[in-house]
Design a protein around this motif. Structure first.
Motif, PDB file in Angstrom:
ATOM      1  N   UNK A 183       0.827  -1.209   0.000  1.00 60.73           N
ATOM      2  CA  UNK A 183       0.000   0.000   0.000  1.00 60.73           C
ATOM      3  C   UNK A 183       0.862   1.260   0.000  1.00 60.73           C
ATOM      4  N   UNK A 187       5.080   6.160  -1.772  1.00 63.70           N
ATOM      5  CA  UNK A 187       4.727   7.322  -0.939  1.00 63.70           C
ATOM      6  C   UNK A 187       5.974   8.096  -0.521  1.00 63.70           C
ATOM      7  N   UNK A 191       3.832  11.063   3.705  1.00 59.10           N
ATOM      8  CA  UNK A 191       2.693  10.188   3.427  1.00 59.10           C
ATOM      9  C   UNK A 191       2.792   8.871   4.189  1.00 59.10           C
ATOM     10  N   UNK A 194       1.915   9.237   7.737  1.00 61.37           N
ATOM     11  CA  UNK A 194       0.651   9.921   8.032  1.00 61.37           C
ATOM     12  C   UNK A 194      -0.147   9.281   9.175  1.00 61.37           C
ATOM     13  N   UNK A 238      -0.470  -6.010   8.183  1.00 61.07           N
ATOM     14  CA  UNK A 238      -1.906  -5.790   8.014  1.00 61.07           C
ATOM     15  C   UNK A 238      -2.521  -6.830   7.075  1.00 61.07           C
ATOM     16  N   UNK A 239      -1.759  -7.303   6.094  1.00 62.81           N
ATOM     17  CA  UNK A 239      -2.285  -8.310   5.166  1.00 62.81           C
ATOM     18  C   UNK A 239      -2.845  -9.509   5.921  1.00 62.81           C
ATOM     19  N   UNK A 241      -3.572  -9.587   9.263  1.00 58.85           N
ATOM     20  CA  UNK A 241      -4.110  -9.165  10.564  1.00 58.85           C
ATOM     21  C   UNK A 241      -5.271 -10.055  11.015  1.00 58.85           C
ATOM     22  N   UNK A 242      -6.119 -10.473  10.042  1.00 56.66           N
ATOM     23  CA  UNK A 242      -7.264 -11.310  10.426  1.00 56.66           C
ATOM     24  C   UNK A 242      -6.818 -12.691  10.861  1.00 56.66           C
TER      25      UNK A 242
ATOM     26  N   UNK B  10      -5.516  12.976   8.399  1.00 54.56           N
ATOM     27  CA  UNK B  10      -4.086  12.715   8.277  1.00 54.56           C
ATOM     28  C   UNK B  10      -3.573  13.169   6.909  1.00 54.56           C
ATOM     29  N   UNK B  11      -2.234  13.191   6.778  1.00 55.56           N
ATOM     30  CA  UNK B  11      -1.604  13.796   5.604  1.00 55.56           C
ATOM     31  C   UNK B  11      -1.922  13.103   4.283  1.00 55.56           C
ATOM     32  N   UNK B  12      -2.239  11.806   4.317  1.00 52.76           N
ATOM     33  CA  UNK B  12      -2.512  11.126   3.047  1.00 52.76           C
ATOM     34  C   UNK B  12      -3.961  11.288   2.602  1.00 52.76           C
ATOM     35  N   UNK B 141      -9.374  -0.186  -1.043  1.00 53.00           N
ATOM     36  CA  UNK B 141      -8.657  -1.425  -1.296  1.00 53.00           C
ATOM     37  C   UNK B 141      -8.619  -2.261  -0.024  1.00 53.00           C
ATOM     38  N   UNK B 143      -6.860  -4.557   2.340  1.00 50.80           N
ATOM     39  CA  UNK B 143      -5.435  -4.824   2.551  1.00 50.80           C
ATOM     40  C   UNK B 143      -5.164  -6.326   2.582  1.00 50.80           C
ATOM     41  N   UNK B 144      -6.203  -7.116   2.779  1.00 51.14           N
ATOM     42  CA  UNK B 144      -6.028  -8.567   2.908  1.00 51.14           C
ATOM     43  C   UNK B 144      -6.007  -9.257   1.552  1.00 51.14           C
ATOM     44  N   UNK B 169     -10.250   3.358   6.523  1.00 49.58           N
ATOM     45  CA  UNK B 169      -9.166   4.232   7.003  1.00 49.58           C
ATOM     46  C   UNK B 169      -9.086   5.487   6.140  1.00 49.58           C
ATOM     47  N   UNK B 171      -6.092   6.543   5.403  1.00 52.59           N
ATOM     48  CA  UNK B 171      -4.802   6.354   4.730  1.00 52.59           C
ATOM     49  C   UNK B 171      -5.074   6.062   3.252  1.00 52.59           C
ATOM     50  N   UNK B 172      -4.452   6.837   2.372  1.00 46.94           N
ATOM     51  CA  UNK B 172      -4.776   6.816   0.947  1.00 46.94           C
ATOM     52  C   UNK B 172      -3.496   6.631   0.132  1.00 46.94           C
ATOM     53  N   UNK B 173      -3.531   5.758  -0.860  1.00 51.91           N
ATOM     54  CA  UNK B 173      -2.387   5.560  -1.762  1.00 51.91           C
ATOM     55  C   UNK B 173      -2.670   6.227  -3.096  1.00 51.91           C
ATOM     56  N   UNK B 178      -6.710   4.662  -4.021  1.00 48.74           N
ATOM     57  CA  UNK B 178      -7.687   4.028  -3.138  1.00 48.74           C
ATOM     58  C   UNK B 178      -7.320   4.244  -1.673  1.00 48.74           C
ATOM     59  N   UNK B 179      -8.359   4.244  -0.827  1.00 46.89           N
ATOM     60  CA  UNK B 179      -8.158   4.219   0.617  1.00 46.89           C
ATOM     61  C   UNK B 179      -7.937   2.781   1.059  1.00 46.89           C
ATOM     62  N   UNK B 180      -7.453   2.636   2.305  1.00 47.83           N
ATOM     63  CA  UNK B 180      -7.164   1.292   2.813  1.00 47.83           C
ATOM     64  C   UNK B 180      -8.296   0.798   3.715  1.00 47.83           C
ATOM     65  N   UNK B 183      -9.611  -5.309   8.180  1.00 49.09           N
ATOM     66  CA  UNK B 183     -10.580  -6.165   8.877  1.00 49.09           C
ATOM     67  C   UNK B 183     -10.960  -5.570  10.245  1.00 49.09           C
TER      68      UNK B 183
END
Lengths: 346, 200
Positions: A183, A187, A191, A194, A238-239, A241-242, B10-12, B141, B143-144, B169, B171-173, B178-180, B183
């Motif tokens: 992700x 950046x 960023x 952040x 995080x990938x 995390x679940x 936040x900054x992103x 998006x 993350x998983x 979130x 947090x943005x890329x 997309x944002x993150x 779960x």
């Protein structure tokens, strides 16, 4: 120096252990009884003999097991290692830095013979012998950054420098404290930081970036960072995390000493010669609370730090839910005595 | 519908200013739904901005098409969706000369994807302007599983690919546009907070 490499796991049955010698050399991150963010950079120019600061790239008893764990993670998810196309030269720079440093600092473990651009690398702990042509990617089994970081403990980011900023444009990230390279790749410095609370308002990132943009070749710097991890797990991504998240809720007063670990990152930053990029290794050290309190100074200090930490930081570092049990456990090892300055045990 | 003001974060988390005309410089314009109004206001402030403009509009049910067409862009095209417009948009980015200005207007999903395409095509970030109008739905998006769910309006939401319940979130890329999403019940499977509408 003789090193015995542990046969241990960082997932499943979690057989990871620190030997008595590893406990004594643990990079305890608190030099006083309280903690707040700061630009805590210092020259990475050696350190106390036997400590993880002594050599440029610390190799310890966990080396072989950590590299096996990395291989498992990469087999499941190749996106943990990525390099944008313009970063290949930085990858070669970093390969050179690691091979030269390790062969000089650990000649009994690593050997590098160089004849012009024809290089011969021997990594005895991992049983690797490779002849290749420096700067020719067709002579290695994978890209130069991936090749060397499969043989180097810690996560690694390569930061491109342009437009007065640093850009995370390549990395090998399999033992991260809950951030995603996939992700965050591409950046800039502000960023990717952040999500960190408070530090931006404190001006920490502006000052750190200004310092790093002027980082010089041959003058690497280091800092320690820390968080808390349940079970000695390297892949707290995080990938996944679940998958590892439920383990966070298994802490009880009975098992907290054994299961709860302090996770310390020894971060170093190196200016690279050809690419002008910065290499950013993030080396992870884990130690259980019961091993920490075996050093009375650390037991007292960790109790005071975690007890008094602002809620926002405990939340961000992901252990707010377990803090009461942790602090209660540690309080039994804090007799109120004064602690000596510095991070090393008494 | 006026320009959206997002609360500080936040900054992103992207913020969007009002579009400003760069006169008659070569221009690529992409808008969806209510984003049309931002382009109409842009052209009203400086009609020359349309002289060398290639305008692509995705109505998504809005009725602004005829008014946009009348602005006099050098090229005007309506597309039924972003993916239908994508190859045309990519060619326009490929053909863009130095100094070309990119104007994006509409939802965050459109702006995020279009800006990511433009950056990947080598357009400098300071040649890209964007103004948010209309729905504040987000492009998320997971993350998983890495799947992207479009038009997310609630927090948490269910990933349309893997089915996990994700929290939204900030947090943005920019690379992914997309944002993150992460779960929400990872630590306590099955215990999911109440779904709420996303706010600006």
């Amino acid at each position: 120096m003789t090193l015995n490499f542990n046969d241990e796991t960082f997932r499943g049955d979690y057989t990871f252990r620190n030997s008595p010698a590893a406990i004594r050399r643990f990079p305890f991150p608190f030099d006083q009884d309280s903690y707040m963010y700061s630009v805590n950079l210092e020259p990475h120019a050696g350190g106390r003999e036997g400590s993880p600061f002594q050599n440029r790239f610390d190799v310890d008893e966990h080396y072989v097991a950590e590299m096996k764990d990395r291989e498992i993670t990469l087999t499941e998810d190749p996106l943990r290692c990525q390099s944008l196309p313009h970063m290949e030269l930085a990858g070669w720079d970093f390969l050179e830095l690691v091979m030269v440093s390790k062969s000089e600092d650990y000649p009994e473990l690593f050997t590098l013979n160089r004849d012009g651009d024809r290089w011969h690398w021997i990594n005895r702990p991992l049983g690797i012998e490779q002849r290749f042509t420096f700067l020719d990617p067709t002579t290695l089994p994978c890209g130069p950054m991936e090749y060397i970081t499969r043989q180097t403990q810690g996560d690694h980011a390569l930061l491109d420098q342009r437009d007065g900023n640093l850009w995370m444009d390549a990395g090998m990230v399999t033992s991260q404290a809950d951030w995603s390279l996939d992700f965050d790749i591409g950046m800039n410095f502000y960023e990717w930081h952040a999500p960190v609370p408070k530090a931006n308002e404190m001006g920490v990132f502006q000052r750190a970036l200004k310092f790093l943009l002027n980082l010089q070749q041959g003058a690497p710097v280091r800092r320690l960072n820390w968080t808390m991890t349940v079970n000695p797990r390297l892949d707290t991504s995080p990938e996944n995390y679940h998958k590892w998240g439920p383990e966070k809720r298994t802490i009880t007063p009975e098992n907290v000493g054994e299961k709860q670990h302090l996770r310390v990152e020894l971060q170093t930053l190196w200016r690279l010669p050809r690419s002008n990029a910065i290499a950013f290794p993030i080396r992870c050290y884990l130690m259980s609370l019961e091993d920490i309190v075996s050093q009375p100074k650390w037991g007292r200090r960790l109790h005071r730090v975690l007890r008094d930490l602002p809620d926002e930081l405990a939340e961000y570092k992901g252990f707010a839910v377990n803090r009461p049990v942790i602090v209660d456990y540690l309080s039994k090892f804090d007799d109120g005595a004064e602690t000596s300055p510095g991070i090393f045990p008494d | 519908m006026p320009r959206t003001e997002f609360s500080p974060s936040i900054a992103t988390r992207p913020v969007y200013a009002a579009l400003k005309a760069h006169g008659s410089a070569p221009a690529l314009m992409l808008a969806d739904a209510e984003g049309a109004e931002a382009l109409i206001e842009l052209a009203a402030a400086d009609p020359a901005v349309m002289d060398r403009a290639h305008l692509i509009y995705i109505p998504a049910g809005a009725a602004h098409g005829p008014r946009l067409r009348e602005l006099g862009a050098k090229m005007y095209h309506e597309a039924p969706s972003f993916s239908a417009a994508l190859e045309r948009y990519r060619k326009a980015l490929l053909d863009a000369k130095m100094g070309t200005q990119l104007y994006l207007a509409g939802t965050e999903g459109l702006i995020g994807q279009a800006a990511a395409e433009a950056l990947a095509a080598g357009l400098p970030a300071d040649a890209i302007q964007s103004e948010h109008r209309g729905s504040i739905a987000r492009r998320m998006q997971c993350v998983h599983c890495k799947g992207v769910t479009e038009d997310v309006t609630t927090d948490p939401f269910v990933c349309s690919h893997c089915g996990l319940t994700l929290f939204v979130r900030d947090h943005f890329s920019r690379r992914l546009g997309a944002f993150q999403g992460v779960c929400v019940d990872a630590e306590t499977p099955g215990i999911v907070p109440e779904m709420k509408e996303i706010k600006a």
